[in-house]
Each structure stands twice: as structure tokens, then as C-alpha cells.
Design an enzyme around this catalytic site. Structure first.
Site, PDB file in Angstrom:
ATOM      1  N   GLU A 183       0.819  -1.191  -0.032  1.00 47.06           N
ATOM      2  CA  GLU A 183       0.001  -0.071   0.053  1.00 47.06           C
ATOM      3  C   GLU A 183       0.975   1.106  -0.082  1.00 47.06           C
ATOM      4  OE1 GLU A 183      -3.210  -0.181   2.916  1.00 47.06           O
ATOM      5  OE2 GLU A 183      -4.269  -1.765   1.714  1.00 47.06           O
ATOM      6  N   GLU A 306      -4.845  -8.551  -0.663  1.00 51.95           N
ATOM      7  CA  GLU A 306      -5.809  -8.389   0.638  1.00 51.95           C
ATOM      8  C   GLU A 306      -7.223  -8.413   0.201  1.00 51.95           C
ATOM      9  OE1 GLU A 306      -4.450  -5.366   3.136  1.00 51.95           O
ATOM     10  OE2 GLU A 306      -2.453  -5.938   3.104  1.00 51.95           O
TER      11      GLU A 306
HETATM   12  O1  AHR Z   1      -5.224  -5.967   6.727  1.00 54.15           O
HETATM   13  C1  AHR Z   1      -5.200  -4.778   7.537  1.00 54.15           C
HETATM   14  C2  AHR Z   1      -4.678  -3.630   6.720  1.00 54.15           C
HETATM   15  O2  AHR Z   1      -5.438  -3.199   5.603  1.00 54.15           O
HETATM   16  C3  AHR Z   1      -3.250  -3.770   6.334  1.00 54.15           C
HETATM   17  O3  AHR Z   1      -2.248  -3.836   7.103  1.00 54.15           O
HETATM   18  C4  AHR Z   1      -3.057  -2.856   5.334  1.00 54.15           C
HETATM   19  O4  AHR Z   1      -2.307  -3.346   4.010  1.00 54.15           O
HETATM   20  C5  AHR Z   1      -4.483  -2.631   4.580  1.00 54.15           C
HETATM   21  O5  AHR Z   1      -4.842  -1.363   4.638  1.00 54.15           O
END
Ligand code: AHR
Length: 502
Positions: A183, A306
Site C-alpha cells: 500500500e 488483501e
Molecule cells: O489488513 C489490514 C490492513 O489493511 C493492512 O495492514 C493494510 O495493508 C490494509 O490497509
């Protein structure tokens, strides 16, 4: 005359409904569904690692055994946002001498670093899965990243490779999946895509392929529908040494500041969550189309590293630990999302549900030495048959699930043929009050035997608790019957079915 018109009208409606419920499955096999679509994510966050995978000074074998059963193919670590504050040298060597640091990303708690590189790779080896490590771009340097790779992957003698040996590991691990930041548009450094692309080029230059360890580099990708990010990064980075570009998309039933409870919600929030989940189809399609411009042969993977539903944390728990319960609704979200990934397997080559144990859409919850399997766990158990099978193209004009003045497709589906010739069809009926019938013409499909499994429960809010750990679990499915040349599948409301045709 009037009754004749009525009859004709009814017949027309019946024909439309029959066509609508007809699922056609191609008999020619498509690309292989990468097993890594069924991957998971575990961050140094809340009780995922500590209490989840690791207690005291050892890996929890009850958790390992449960995850082995669903054939976890790949596990991502140490973050998430935590990856860009993580310094690998803090967590190697004798545990009592490791640095004590602060997890400034997740709750300002003390991190004793007792779980580090060696422990993570031992966990992967116990699970029989591939490690996927996210390297630190935000607060790290190319030197730190390149040293970590030497420590992990160099078979010869060097100060770092010998330090690995001194710490108990003779052979290199040959880690292959390697994330260059996480991110980077946000917690990973608030970068613009242009700036990140430059950083990626610089860092990846120093990510070396040691003999026997070919790296699969994954660039930090877009936040959900930020198509500009994908466009710029795909244009500006060197694609020849890039295995994939990531993308994160979370299902939400409300705005970030009011996501709603994981257990107490009505059909309004249920519908919103389903609609949000189904957006994955559009988001994956649009990122894929942009990638096609720069990579028409689809050599670079879209890595959804994710995904999952994100709700408010359970009342009474540390909100920074992101601990949430898991209901039948979440299982329907998992089944639907995995169907989308299966159907986009030409581009989506890895996905990692956030996050395995005790965090967000977890497969497993733990309480001291007890553990339970969530409804989402059973979906991965049922869907594991798709891993490495050949995708089959499905065509299905789904009936609607209508709520108020809005509607979404009620049933979604994917199918594959495994190496032994068996065909697996996974179907999800998200309509919480209507059963749906699906008709599958059997031409070109094996049909000597039809077996199935189903996951459903009386209410979409149903959960497993430590007092009642088996309330929601998969059972044998008897609702698929051959009728002439068709298979007729009766899907109960809010259900997930996986059929096996042999
Ligand atoms: O999964 C929780 C968080 O969500 C992670 O650390 C991040 O990459 C995303 O914003």
C-alpha cells in the site's frame, strides 16, 4: 381470448425463468486455476501472529493442522502496513536477545519479535505452503531488502548466510514470492504512483536471484478502484522482472467510520455487504483491462493480496487489533469472491484473504488454548477442489435478489475440471429468503455420480462461538438430482454448494 393471452403470457414468463436459471458449462478446459488464489495473509497485527499462530515460544499445532486440511498454498507476512515499519534484523537470533520494538501501526503495543523470519518460514514449512514476504520500502532501504534476500536465499558463504547458519538454518529457504512494499499509496509511504514506480525500479534492481531461488517480484498495487495507479505503475516499471502487481479491495457494509457490526445486522446491511462484495467483479475486470494494454500476453499477474469483509471490531476488544466475528454472511462473501477469482484466472494468479486467525475475515478464532473454525473456513475447505484444476467457462443469466428498489444477481458460480477428469461446480445463492433452482445441461460433463457439500444455516447472522463451535459447518448436499439430460440443483436461501461430477 383473454385466458388464452394469459396462458401465452405465463408460458413466456416460464420460458424466460427457465432460460434464466440455466447454467451452461463449456466442455473445453480453460487456463489453470492457480492454487495461490486460495492463499492467506497473516500480519503482525493484534492476535493474528501472537495468540493465533504463536503462543509463548511455539507454533500452535492445532491451528496448523486445521489449515493443512484446507491446503493453504501460500501465506503472506509480515504485513500489510506493518511490513513498511518492519526491520528483519530485529527478529533473528536468540529470542531473549531480540529487540523490543513498538508496533506503531497497530495499537502502539510492544513487539518482542519472538516471531521473526525463522519462525515464519518454519510455520510455512509445517503448513506445506509457499511463503510470500512483503519487503519494507516505506522505512527500509534497498540495502536492507537486498541483505534480507541474501540471508534467506544464498547457499554459499557470506557473513549474512553464515549468520543464518549460526541461527540454526543451514540451507537457504529459496523464498520466491517477494512484495516490494505494501500500500505504497497510503500506510506504505503516501507515494504517488509515479514516485512509487521509481522506487520499485530502484529496489527491485537490488533484489537478486540467488542460484536456485528465482524471485517472483510483486509491485505494490492499487487501492480498490484506483485505476490510475495500475495504469502508471504498469507503464513505468520494468515488466520483464515483475511477476505481479497487487490490488487490495475490502468488502464494506458501510462507510469506513461506521462499517457495522460483524454479528448484529439486518437485511439492509446484509444487502449492502453483498453489493460491495460483488463489486470485486468490476474492479478485477477493469484492472485487468488496463494491464492488457501493457501486457497483452498476460504474463504479469494481478495479485489480490488483501481481500475480505472488514467490520467494526468486536465490542470489548482493542479496536486496533481488528478482531471480528465471522457469520454465514461472510462465508457467502468468501464463496462469491472465490467464484470471481476462478472466473478471472487468466489474470488473477494469487489472492490472500485478510487475515487467517483472529483478524478481519478470519478462518480460525482462538481463545487461550481453544480454537474454532469460522463459516469462512468451511468455504475454503469446500473450494479446495478448484486448486490447480482447469477453469471451465460458465454462462449463467442469474435471477435477481431484490431488496427495496435495488437488485443484484442472486446466484453466482464457477466451475473447473481436475486432472482426474472430475468437474466441480461451486454455486452461491446470496438471496437470504428465496431458494433458487439451477439447471445444468449435462452434455460434455461427467455424470455417472453427483455428490455435493453445502454450507448454510437458519440465519445469515449465525456464527460459531466457543460455546457452540459447530453451529455453522458444511454437510452433505442432497439437493442435486438428474432429470433427463439435466442436473437440477435446488439451492436453499443463503447457501453455498460445491458439486462433484464424475
Ligand atoms: O489488513 C489490514 C490492513 O489493511 C493492512 O495492514 C493494510 O495493508 C490494509 O490497509
Amino acid at each position: 381470448m383473454k385466458s388464452c393471452l394469459l396462458l401465452t403470457g405465463l408460458l413466456a414468463v416460464c420460458t424466460i425463468l427457465q432460460a434464466q436459471n440455466k447454467l451452461s458449462i463449456s466442455d473445453t478446459s480453460g487456463p489453470q486455476i492457480s492454487r495461490n488464489i486460495y492463499g492467506h495473509f497473516s500480519e503482525d497485527l493484534g492476535r493474528c501472529i501472537y495468540d493465533g499462530f504463536w503462543t509463548g515460544d511455539k507454533i500452535r499445532m492445532d491451528v496448523v493442522e486445521a489449515l493443512k486440511k484446507i491446503k493453504v498454498p501460500v501465506l503472506r507476512w509480515p504485513g500489510g502496513c506493518y511490513a513498511d515499519q518492519y526491520h528483519w534484523r530485529d527478529a533473528i537470533g536468540p529470542r531473549d536477545q531480540r529487540k523490543r520494538t513498538v508496533n506503531t501501526t497497530w495499537g502502539m503495543v510492544t513487539e518482542d519479535n519472538s516471531f521473526g523470519t525463522h519462525e515464519f518460514l518454519e510455520l510455512c514449512s509445517l503448513l506445506g505452503c509457499e511463503p510470500y514476504i512483503a519487503g519494507n520500502v516505506g522505512t527500509g532501504t534497498p540495502e536492507e531488502m537486498s541483505n534480507w534476500l541474501e540471508y534467506l536465499n544464498f547457499n554459499g558463504h557470506s557473513t549474512l548466510a553464515d549468520l543464518r547458519r549460526q541461527n540454526g538454518r543451514e540451507q537457504p529457504w529459496n523464498v520466491s514470492f517477494w512484495g516490494v512494499g505494501n500500500e505504497s499509496w497510503g500506510c506504505g509511504g503516501s507515494m504517488t504512483p509515479e514516485f512509487y514506480a521509481g522506487q520499485y525500479r530502484r529496489y527491485s534492481e537490488f533484489c537478486k536471484n540467488y542460484p536456485g531461488a528465482h524471485l517472483k517480484l510483486i509491485a505494490s498495487g492499487a487501492n480498490s478502484d484506483d485505476y490510475h495507479w495500475t495504469d502508471v505503475v504498469m507503464k513505468d516499471i520494468s515488466l520483464w522482472n515483475t511477476w505481479g502487481i497487487s490490488m487490495h479491495y475490502y468488502t464494506l457494509a458501510g462507510p469506513w467510520e461506521n462499517k457495522g457490526s460483524a454479528t448484529k445486522f439486518g437485511e439492509d446491511l446484509y444487502f449492502k455487504a453483498m453489493k460491495s462484495c460483488l463489486r470485486m467483479e468490476e474492479i478485477v475486470s477493469k484492472h485487468s483491462a488496463i494491464m492488457d494494454k501493457y501486457d497483452p500476453k498476460k504474463k504479469v499477474a494481478l495479485v489480490v493480496d488483501e481481500w475480505g469483509i472488514w467490520t467494526d471490531a468486536e465490542p470489548g476488544t482493542n479496536p486496533a487489533f481488528l478482531y471480528q466475528q465471522n457469520s454465514l454472511r461472510d462465508a457467502l462473501i468468501a464463496g462469491t469472491t472465490l467464484n470471481i477469482f476462478n472466473n478471472h484466472t487468466d489474470r488473477v494468479k494469487m489472492a490472500n484473504l485478510a487475515q487467517t486467525v483472529n483478524v478481519l475475515q478470519a478462518l480460525i478464532l482462538t481463545e487461550k488454548d481453544k480454537m474454532l473454525l469460522t463459516p469462512t473456513y468451511y468455504v475454503f475447505d469446500m473450494y479446495k477442489v478448484h486448486q490447480d484444476a482447469r477453469a471451465l467457462v460458465v454462462k449463467f443469466d442469474a435471477p435477481n435478489y431484490t431488496y427495496g428498489s435495488d437488485a443484484v444477481p442472486a446466484v453466482n458460480v464457477s466451475a473447473s475440471r481436475d486432472s482426474a477428469g472430475a468437474v466441480h461446480i461451486s454455486l452461491v445463492n446470496i438471496d437470504p429468503s428465496k431458494k433458487n433452482t439451477v439447471r445444468v445441461p449435462l452434455q460434455g460433463l461427467p455424470s455417472k455420480s453427483v455428490q455435493g457439500q453445502i454450507l448454510t444455516s437458519a440465519k445469515f447472522t449465525d456464527i460459531n462461538t466457543f460455546d457452540q463451535p459447530d453451529k455453522v459447518h458444511s454437510t452433505a448436499f442432497a439437493g442435486a438430482k438428474k432429470s433427463g439430460n439435466e442436473l437440477v440443483v435446488e439451492m436453499p436461501p443463503a447457501s453455498i454448494v460445491v458439486l462433484e461430477l464424475k
